[in-house]
Design a protein around this motif. Structure first.
Motif, mmCIF file in Angstrom:
data_model
loop_
_atom_site.group_PDB
_atom_site.id
_atom_site.type_symbol
_atom_site.label_atom_id
_atom_site.label_comp_id
_atom_site.label_asym_id
_atom_site.label_seq_id
_atom_site.Cartn_x
_atom_site.Cartn_y
_atom_site.Cartn_z
ATOM 1 N N ALA A 77 0.824 -1.213 0.000
ATOM 2 C CA ALA A 77 0.000 0.000 0.000
ATOM 3 C C ALA A 77 0.853 1.256 0.000
ATOM 4 C CB ALA A 77 -0.924 0.000 1.216
ATOM 5 N N ARG A 78 2.033 1.176 0.608
ATOM 6 C CA ARG A 78 2.928 2.333 0.689
ATOM 7 C C ARG A 78 3.901 2.390 -0.488
ATOM 8 N NH1 ARG A 78 5.885 5.606 4.549
ATOM 9 N NH2 ARG A 78 8.089 5.703 3.952
ATOM 10 N N ALA A 79 4.367 1.225 -0.930
ATOM 11 C CA ALA A 79 5.388 1.171 -1.980
ATOM 12 C C ALA A 79 5.023 0.102 -3.000
ATOM 13 C CB ALA A 79 6.753 0.893 -1.371
ATOM 14 N N PRO A 80 4.031 0.359 -3.857
ATOM 15 C CA PRO A 80 3.608 -0.656 -4.829
ATOM 16 C C PRO A 80 4.723 -1.118 -5.756
ATOM 17 C CG PRO A 80 2.654 1.497 -5.328
ATOM 18 C CD PRO A 80 3.235 1.582 -3.968
ATOM 19 N N GLN A 81 5.681 -0.239 -6.050
ATOM 20 C CA GLN A 81 6.771 -0.618 -6.938
ATOM 21 C C GLN A 81 7.729 -1.628 -6.308
ATOM 22 O OE1 GLN A 81 7.370 0.217 -10.253
ATOM 23 N NE2 GLN A 81 5.242 0.849 -10.059
ATOM 24 N N ARG A 82 7.592 -1.835 -5.001
ATOM 25 C CA ARG A 82 8.463 -2.804 -4.326
ATOM 26 C C ARG A 82 7.766 -4.141 -4.095
ATOM 27 N NH1 ARG A 82 11.900 -1.148 0.614
ATOM 28 N NH2 ARG A 82 13.187 -2.771 -0.348
ATOM 29 N N ALA A 83 6.628 -4.338 -4.708
ATOM 30 C CA ALA A 83 5.884 -5.589 -4.519
ATOM 31 C C ALA A 83 6.724 -6.799 -4.912
ATOM 32 C CB ALA A 83 4.593 -5.556 -5.330
ATOM 33 N N PHE A 84 7.552 -6.654 -5.955
ATOM 34 C CA PHE A 84 8.386 -7.758 -6.430
ATOM 35 C C PHE A 84 9.874 -7.481 -6.206
ATOM 36 C CE2 PHE A 84 4.373 -8.247 -8.588
ATOM 37 C CZ PHE A 84 4.159 -9.621 -8.556
ATOM 38 N N ASP A 85 10.175 -6.704 -5.187
ATOM 39 C CA ASP A 85 11.553 -6.384 -4.825
ATOM 40 C C ASP A 85 12.049 -7.416 -3.813
ATOM 41 O OD1 ASP A 85 13.949 -5.368 -3.924
ATOM 42 O OD2 ASP A 85 13.169 -3.405 -3.362
ATOM 43 N N TRP A 86 13.014 -8.234 -4.203
ATOM 44 C CA TRP A 86 13.543 -9.292 -3.343
ATOM 45 C C TRP A 86 14.027 -8.745 -2.011
ATOM 46 C CZ3 TRP A 86 13.764 -13.683 -1.278
ATOM 47 C CH2 TRP A 86 14.919 -14.273 -0.765
ATOM 48 N N LEU A 87 14.592 -7.555 -1.989
ATOM 49 C CA LEU A 87 15.093 -6.974 -0.744
ATOM 50 C C LEU A 87 13.965 -6.544 0.185
ATOM 51 C CD1 LEU A 87 18.048 -4.781 -2.079
ATOM 52 C CD2 LEU A 87 18.093 -7.147 -1.264
ATOM 53 N N ASN A 88 12.735 -6.605 -0.294
ATOM 54 C CA ASN A 88 11.577 -6.185 0.494
ATOM 55 C C ASN A 88 10.762 -7.369 1.005
ATOM 56 O OD1 ASN A 88 10.000 -4.001 1.542
ATOM 57 N ND2 ASN A 88 8.460 -4.379 -0.038
ATOM 58 N N HIS A 89 11.259 -8.577 0.816
ATOM 59 C CA HIS A 89 10.509 -9.777 1.185
ATOM 60 C C HIS A 89 11.100 -10.449 2.420
ATOM 61 C CE1 HIS A 89 9.503 -9.985 -3.371
ATOM 62 N NE2 HIS A 89 8.636 -9.235 -2.708
ATOM 63 N N LEU A 90 10.236 -10.737 3.390
ATOM 64 C CA LEU A 90 10.630 -11.461 4.596
ATOM 65 C C LEU A 90 9.629 -12.588 4.839
ATOM 66 C CD1 LEU A 90 11.580 -8.462 6.920
ATOM 67 C CD2 LEU A 90 13.144 -10.028 5.789
ATOM 68 N N TRP A 91 10.039 -13.563 5.642
ATOM 69 C CA TRP A 91 9.207 -14.734 5.936
ATOM 70 C C TRP A 91 8.587 -14.547 7.313
ATOM 71 C CZ3 TRP A 91 6.747 -17.992 3.276
ATOM 72 C CH2 TRP A 91 6.408 -19.261 3.709
ATOM 73 N N ALA A 92 7.266 -14.575 7.378
ATOM 74 C CA ALA A 92 6.585 -14.245 8.633
ATOM 75 C C ALA A 92 5.476 -15.236 8.945
ATOM 76 C CB ALA A 92 5.994 -12.835 8.550
#
Length: 243
Positions: A77-92
């Motif tokens: 919602a805040r950064a749609p361009q980072r939806a597929f950014d590997w550096l923005n993905h964590l396991w929760a």
């Protein structure tokens, strides 16, 4: 929370993610729908995130529950361009992701995140773990917000960490004795069990403090010997401890 190492993705998977990002930009949005439809990419990313996670697929935030989904550290919602950014993905786990964090993403006045990303910074710079009680204490505003947003002060987590501390001390004492007696196979089993238990932050903190002046007094001499055994050159042949 412990530091985690993020490795590179295969080129083919990276290319698919770049293509999705370009498609989002071209259509001026629809990032959430694009992410929801990217089932194959999500499946492939999960493999790499689980490999990064501590223990047996533990949540990268609480370290207790099994991870169940990919969290966008900076929300879509805040950064749609980072939806597929590997550096923005964590396991929760579902609780940390859906009940606690949701789309919350506090920042300071300069716009810098006030949440710890364990794949890019040392959580201990912002958090102190009181091993006996299992409670986290904030060292910085980022530490304070991380505790609040992820609910790291939940009583169930604090009790779990306190019990993990008792368990770690006992297993480390066993390990020291087994190493001293050259019981290699059983020592290997203890190392592996330490590596996969929940609350990896407890063992990580003990390892971090093993050379402190009062470590033997606080942990016990045998437990400290076990900690040193874990970091010895021979342990590489027994299996990983922590991440």
């Amino acid at each position: 929370m412990i530091p985690l190492q993020r490795g590179p993705l295969p080129e083919e998977l990276t290319a698919r993610m770049v293509a999705r990002t370009e498609r989002i930009a071209a259509h001026r949005g629809a990032a959430r729908e694009a992410w929801r439809d990217a089932r194959t990419i999500r499946r492939d990313l999960m493999v790499h995130l689980i490999a990064m996670a501590s223990g047996l697929s533990r949540c990268m935030y609480c370290g207790d529950s099994e991870g169940t989904s990919i969290d966008h550290f900076e929300p879509i919602a805040r950064a749609p361009q980072r939806a597929f950014d590997w550096l923005n993905h964590l396991w929760a786990c579902s609780f940390c992701n859906s009940n606690q964090k949701r789309d919350l993403f506090p920042t300071d006045r300069g716009g810098e995140p006030l949440l710890i990303d364990p794949t890019s910074e040392e959580p201990a710079d912002h958090l102190d773990l009181v091993l006996v009680t299992g409670a986290y204490r904030a060292r910085t505003p980022k530490g304070s917000e991380t505790i609040r947003i992820f609910g790291l002060d939940r009583p169930v987590l604090e009790r779990g960490r306190a019990h993990a501390y008792v368990r770690c001390r006992s297993m480390l004492r066993d390990l020291a004795r087994l190493v001293d007696q050259e019981e290699r196979d059983e020592a290997s089993s203890v190392v592996q069990a330490l590596a996969v238990q929940p609350f990896a932050d407890v063992l990580y903190e003990m390892l971090r403090l093993r050379t402190a002046p009062r470590a033997a007094l606080v942990f016990g001499a045998e437990a400290v010997a076990g900690l040193h055994a874990l970091t010895g050159p021979h342990v590489a042949t027994w299996g990983p401890v922590g991440r």
